[in-house]
Scaffold this motif. Structure first.
Motif, PDB file in Angstrom:
ATOM      1  N   LEU A 143       0.943  -1.285   0.072  1.00 47.75           N
ATOM      2  CA  LEU A 143      -0.022   0.082  -0.032  1.00 47.75           C
ATOM      3  C   LEU A 143       0.650   1.194   0.031  1.00 47.75           C
ATOM      4  N   GLU A 144       0.969   1.968  -1.307  1.00 44.55           N
ATOM      5  CA  GLU A 144       1.549   3.173  -1.278  1.00 44.55           C
ATOM      6  C   GLU A 144       0.829   4.360  -0.616  1.00 44.55           C
ATOM      7  N   GLY A 145       1.472   5.427  -0.158  1.00 40.56           N
ATOM      8  CA  GLY A 145       1.093   6.527   0.469  1.00 40.56           C
ATOM      9  C   GLY A 145       0.458   6.290   1.875  1.00 40.56           C
ATOM     10  N   GLY A 146       0.746   5.378   2.436  1.00 45.65           N
ATOM     11  CA  GLY A 146       0.487   5.140   3.868  1.00 45.65           C
ATOM     12  C   GLY A 146       1.209   5.381   5.043  1.00 45.65           C
ATOM     13  N   ARG A 147       0.716   5.680   6.053  1.00 49.92           N
ATOM     14  CA  ARG A 147       1.747   5.913   7.356  1.00 49.92           C
ATOM     15  C   ARG A 147       1.771   4.726   8.211  1.00 49.92           C
ATOM     16  N   HIS A 148       2.934   4.549   8.679  1.00 50.80           N
ATOM     17  CA  HIS A 148       3.393   3.637   9.638  1.00 50.80           C
ATOM     18  C   HIS A 148       3.038   3.849  11.037  1.00 50.80           C
ATOM     19  N   VAL A 149       1.927   3.448  11.608  1.00 54.36           N
ATOM     20  CA  VAL A 149       1.365   3.661  12.825  1.00 54.36           C
ATOM     21  C   VAL A 149       1.227   2.347  13.737  1.00 54.36           C
ATOM     22  N   GLU A 150       1.735   2.625  14.787  1.00 53.13           N
ATOM     23  CA  GLU A 150       1.801   1.282  15.764  1.00 53.13           C
ATOM     24  C   GLU A 150       1.386   1.535  17.312  1.00 53.13           C
ATOM     25  N   VAL A 151       0.918   0.560  17.886  1.00 50.34           N
ATOM     26  CA  VAL A 151       0.253   0.436  19.498  1.00 50.34           C
ATOM     27  C   VAL A 151       1.279  -0.048  20.160  1.00 50.34           C
ATOM     28  N   GLN A 152       1.809   0.340  21.300  1.00 53.35           N
ATOM     29  CA  GLN A 152       2.799  -0.198  22.125  1.00 53.35           C
ATOM     30  C   GLN A 152       1.812  -0.799  23.180  1.00 53.35           C
ATOM     31  N   ILE A 153       1.800  -2.143  23.471  1.00 58.94           N
ATOM     32  CA  ILE A 153       0.865  -3.031  24.250  1.00 58.94           C
ATOM     33  C   ILE A 153       1.790  -3.358  25.394  1.00 58.94           C
ATOM     34  N   LEU A 154       1.304  -3.509  26.855  1.00 58.17           N
ATOM     35  CA  LEU A 154       1.944  -4.183  27.897  1.00 58.17           C
ATOM     36  C   LEU A 154       0.826  -5.063  28.793  1.00 58.17           C
ATOM     37  N   ALA A 155       1.128  -6.266  28.738  1.00 57.25           N
ATOM     38  CA  ALA A 155       0.420  -7.078  29.375  1.00 57.25           C
ATOM     39  C   ALA A 155       0.938  -7.934  30.469  1.00 57.25           C
ATOM     40  N   LEU A 217      -0.608  -0.074   8.859  1.00 60.44           N
ATOM     41  CA  LEU A 217      -0.518   1.046   7.760  1.00 60.44           C
ATOM     42  C   LEU A 217      -1.691   1.825   7.764  1.00 60.44           C
ATOM     43  N   VAL A 218      -1.657   3.024   8.187  1.00 60.19           N
ATOM     44  CA  VAL A 218      -2.713   3.690   8.022  1.00 60.19           C
ATOM     45  C   VAL A 218      -3.186   4.344   6.752  1.00 60.19           C
ATOM     46  N   ALA A 219      -4.084   3.893   6.017  1.00 59.62           N
ATOM     47  CA  ALA A 219      -4.148   4.662   4.574  1.00 59.62           C
ATOM     48  C   ALA A 219      -5.667   5.049   4.502  1.00 59.62           C
ATOM     49  N   ASP A 220      -5.986   6.234   3.744  1.00 60.96           N
ATOM     50  CA  ASP A 220      -7.509   6.622   3.632  1.00 60.96           C
ATOM     51  C   ASP A 220      -8.440   6.605   4.824  1.00 60.96           C
ATOM     52  N   GLY A 221      -7.509   7.036   5.882  1.00 60.18           N
ATOM     53  CA  GLY A 221      -8.114   6.992   6.993  1.00 60.18           C
ATOM     54  C   GLY A 221      -8.647   5.429   7.678  1.00 60.18           C
ATOM     55  N   LYS A 222      -7.968   4.448   7.245  1.00 60.80           N
ATOM     56  CA  LYS A 222      -8.501   3.009   7.683  1.00 60.80           C
ATOM     57  C   LYS A 222      -6.997   2.360   8.164  1.00 60.80           C
ATOM     58  N   ALA A 223      -7.267   1.658   9.129  1.00 58.29           N
ATOM     59  CA  ALA A 223      -6.033   0.721   9.446  1.00 58.29           C
ATOM     60  C   ALA A 223      -5.612  -0.519   9.022  1.00 58.29           C
ATOM     61  N   HIS A 224      -4.520  -0.828   8.542  1.00 62.18           N
ATOM     62  CA  HIS A 224      -4.594  -2.074   7.815  1.00 62.18           C
ATOM     63  C   HIS A 224      -3.411  -2.924   8.922  1.00 62.18           C
ATOM     64  N   PHE A 225      -3.574  -3.964   9.294  1.00 59.09           N
ATOM     65  CA  PHE A 225      -2.553  -4.681  10.280  1.00 59.09           C
ATOM     66  C   PHE A 225      -1.383  -5.240   9.506  1.00 59.09           C
ATOM     67  N   LEU A 226      -0.500  -4.908   9.894  1.00 57.45           N
ATOM     68  CA  LEU A 226       0.971  -5.413   9.319  1.00 57.45           C
ATOM     69  C   LEU A 226       1.511  -6.529  10.063  1.00 57.45           C
ATOM     70  N   GLU A 227       1.631  -6.561  11.403  1.00 58.94           N
ATOM     71  CA  GLU A 227       2.412  -7.545  12.055  1.00 58.94           C
ATOM     72  C   GLU A 227       2.291  -7.396  13.717  1.00 58.94           C
ATOM     73  N   MET A 228       2.597  -8.103  14.333  1.00 61.62           N
ATOM     74  CA  MET A 228       2.816  -8.068  15.748  1.00 61.62           C
ATOM     75  C   MET A 228       4.308  -8.229  16.103  1.00 61.62           C
ATOM     76  N   ASN A 229       5.065  -7.324  16.761  1.00 62.67           N
ATOM     77  CA  ASN A 229       6.412  -7.515  17.253  1.00 62.67           C
ATOM     78  C   ASN A 229       6.386  -8.307  18.653  1.00 62.67           C
ATOM     79  N   THR A 230       6.674  -9.242  18.864  1.00 60.85           N
ATOM     80  CA  THR A 230       6.756  -9.730  20.171  1.00 60.85           C
ATOM     81  C   THR A 230       8.131  -9.635  21.027  1.00 60.85           C
ATOM     82  N   ARG A 231       8.107  -8.376  21.118  1.00 61.76           N
ATOM     83  CA  ARG A 231       9.382  -7.739  21.731  1.00 61.76           C
ATOM     84  C   ARG A 231       9.255  -6.435  22.111  1.00 61.76           C
TER      85      ARG A 231
END
Length: 570
Positions: A143-155, A217-231
């Protein structure tokens, strides 16, 4: 900073930090009772986590089963109801080839033409195997033209999952992040809630424990799941700054079984981080090696680094020298604070991406939060235009001349000017100065003061200070890097036109199939690939013509400037 260290013999990652058995043995030998996996190498390797637990040690990370479910990006996508592409057609282009294990941009290639897919697959597999010990790759739509946005989690182990805000990591080179910030600017409250909900859902789906990151990847105001980094992520300090917590300390508490509070702490202000790399962005991000003579940053920002003054920068590991983090009440203040700190930092050693970082932080597309992952594709040429200080060579020459004019060395008649030559920003500069009874004199400028470390010149009525440091033939005048040149060039160092020289030290990993002596090649066509600093680097033909000589062979260790091939006019 360690209380004890255990040496892992060898230099390449495959001999050291990818050897889980050696790491566990080192932990036991040191008397440790727990292992923190860091954020690279085996940090997302379930077998390594099991080996740590089997040795009776505490694993400061998620359960091995959660790592297996999410560390493989193919399985993670299936878990989130997505699937990679198994057959690629022209209609699917562009696509992204991606390593199933690990991260950091290694093992990733964008493919825009179907005929380039096989080469991209081979290259990505080789790079992933070298970096992570796992050559599995997959293909997904790009997906071109998107922003890379991520969420930090702690469980924790009691069922509590914290979504700790958002981060924007859109400024990337070679799919590796360069500048990261928290919170991600310009997102609607609705989109933020959706991102948090998806991140928590991903964590609960695998009974996650500890710190992790869910990337979108956030594109056109929508969130597209990329991956989860387990670290833990490299960019975790911006979240720490905004939430006022220590994520590593929290990881340790969670591993000890302590519960999290019901709600996470409140976010305050804005934080931005820049990754300082030993590389030349203007020459395809070529990594640089040598000695880091000095690295200091002004007070008021956070500096995370594993280097000390005088340390060598080698070829076997990542070229990142440091992370510099600024926190302020607002985003504009944080950006200005970080740009100013980088600009005023003292960096003596190989070329770095410092100027690129400063210009990026001040670019209007970034300051107004209109950036996306194609930022450097659009702006790299402008951001890397050399702007060396035109007076730096003279300041270097005057500092070098300090102390050479001794009692009786002056003469009553005017002397011939002294000349010195320097290389600066890829060009040669010759400067002239004279020794007189009044001291050093330079044409057109008044020398107010000159010694070995400080030169003050009057330029158009304004006095300017130049701090000079010299390390052999390498000089640093304020933020400008120069190389002293001999008066007469060594004829043995000259190469014929069309010579292809190694741009960096490394290992030849493969040669292009069509690269044989006598073949016709086009300027910019890949001839071979070098592996250095955990990544593959493409080396291309310097001109269009006939490949007259090819001296590189797979497995060969090369040094900077070594002749690899010669391309002659047809």
């Amino acid at each position: 900073m360690a209380d004890a260290t255990v040496r892992l013999p060898g230099a390449a990652p495959a001999d050291t930090y990818l050897r889980g058995d050696l790491v566990v043995k080192a932990a036991v030998a040191a008397g440790a009772d727990a292992v923190h996996p860091g954020y690279g190498f085996l940090s997302e390797n379930a077998d390594f986590a099991r080996a740590v637990l089997d040795a009776g040690l505490v694993w400061i990370g998620p359960p091995p089963e959660a790592i297996e479910a999410m560390a493989s990006k193919t399985r993670a996508k299936e878990l989130m109801g997505l699937a990679p592409l198994h057959e690629v057609t022209d209609a699917d282009l562009p696509v992204l080839v991606k390593a199933a294990a690990g991260g950091g941009g290694r093992g990733m290639r964008i493919v825009r033409r179907l005929e380039d897919l096989d080469s991209a697959l081979r290259s990505a597999r080789a790079e992933a195997a070298s970096a992570f010990g796992d050559g599995e790759v997959f293909v997904e739509p790009y997906l071109e033209g998107g922003r890379h946005v991520e969420v930090q989690i702690l469980a924790d182990t009691h069922g509590t999952v914290w979504p700790l805000g958002t981060r924007d990591c859109s400024l990337q080179r070679r799919h590796q992040k360069v500048i990261e910030e928290a919170p991600a600017p310009g997102l609607s409250e609705e989109l933020i809630r959706e991102l948090h909900t998806l991140a928590v859902r991903a964590a609960r789906a695998v009974d996650y424990v500890g710190a992790g990151t869910v990337e979108f990847l956030v594109a056109d105001g929508k969130a597209h799941f990329l991956e989860m980094n387990t670290r833990l992520q490299v960019e975790h300090p911006v979240t720490e700054a905004v939430f006022g917590i220590d994520l590593v300390a929290q990881q340790i508490r969670v591993a000890e079984g302590e519960p999290l509070e019901e709600d996470p702490p409140r976010a305050r202000g804005h934080a931005v981080e820049a990754r300082l790399y030993a590389e030349d962005p203007a020459t395809d991000w070529t990594p640089q090696t040598g000695t880091l003579h000095r690295l200091t940053v002004p007070e008021g920002v956070r500096l995370d680094t594993g280097y000390e003054d005088g340390d060598p920068i080698g070829v076997h590991y990542d070229p990142m020298l440091a992370k510099i983090v600024a926190h302020a009440p607002t985003r504009p203040e944080a950006l200005r604070k970080l740009a100013s700190a980088l600009e005023r930092a003292t960096l003596h050693g190989p070329p770095t991406n410092r100027d690129l970082l400063v210009r990026s932080l001040r670019h209007p597309e970034f300051t107004t939060a209109r950036m996306d992952t194609g930022f450097y594709d659009r702006h790299l040429a402008d951001l890397t235009k050399p702007t060396p200080d035109p007076h730096a060579p003279l300041a270097a020459a005057l500092a070098d001349a300090h102390g050479r004019s001794r009692f009786g060395a002056w003469r009553n008649v005017p002397s011939q000017p002294q000349t010195k030559r320097y290389a600066m920003a890829g060009e040669e500069h010759e400067v002239r100065y004279r020794h007189t009874r009044a001291g050093l004199e330079a044409d057109g400028l008044r020398v107010v003061h000159a010694d070995a470390r400080l030169v003050v010149l009057e330029v158009d009525g304004v006095q300017r200070r130049f701090e000079v440091a010299r390390y052999g033939d390498e000089l640093h005048v304020n933020a400008t890097r120069l190389t002293a040149l001999p008066r007469f060039p060594d004829p043995t160092t000259q190469h014929a036109p069309g010579s292809l020289l190694a741009p960096m030290p490394g290992t030849v990993v493969r040669v292009a199939e069509g690269a044989v002596v006598g073949a016709t090649v086009q300027a910019g066509e890949p001839l071979l690939w070098l592996e250095a600093m955990k990544m593959e680097h493409k080396v291309v033909a310097p001109r269009t013509g006939t490949l007259a000589a090819l001296q590189a062979v797979p497995g060969q260790q090369v040094t900077v400037g070594l002749l690899l091939a010669v391309v002659r006019d047809t």
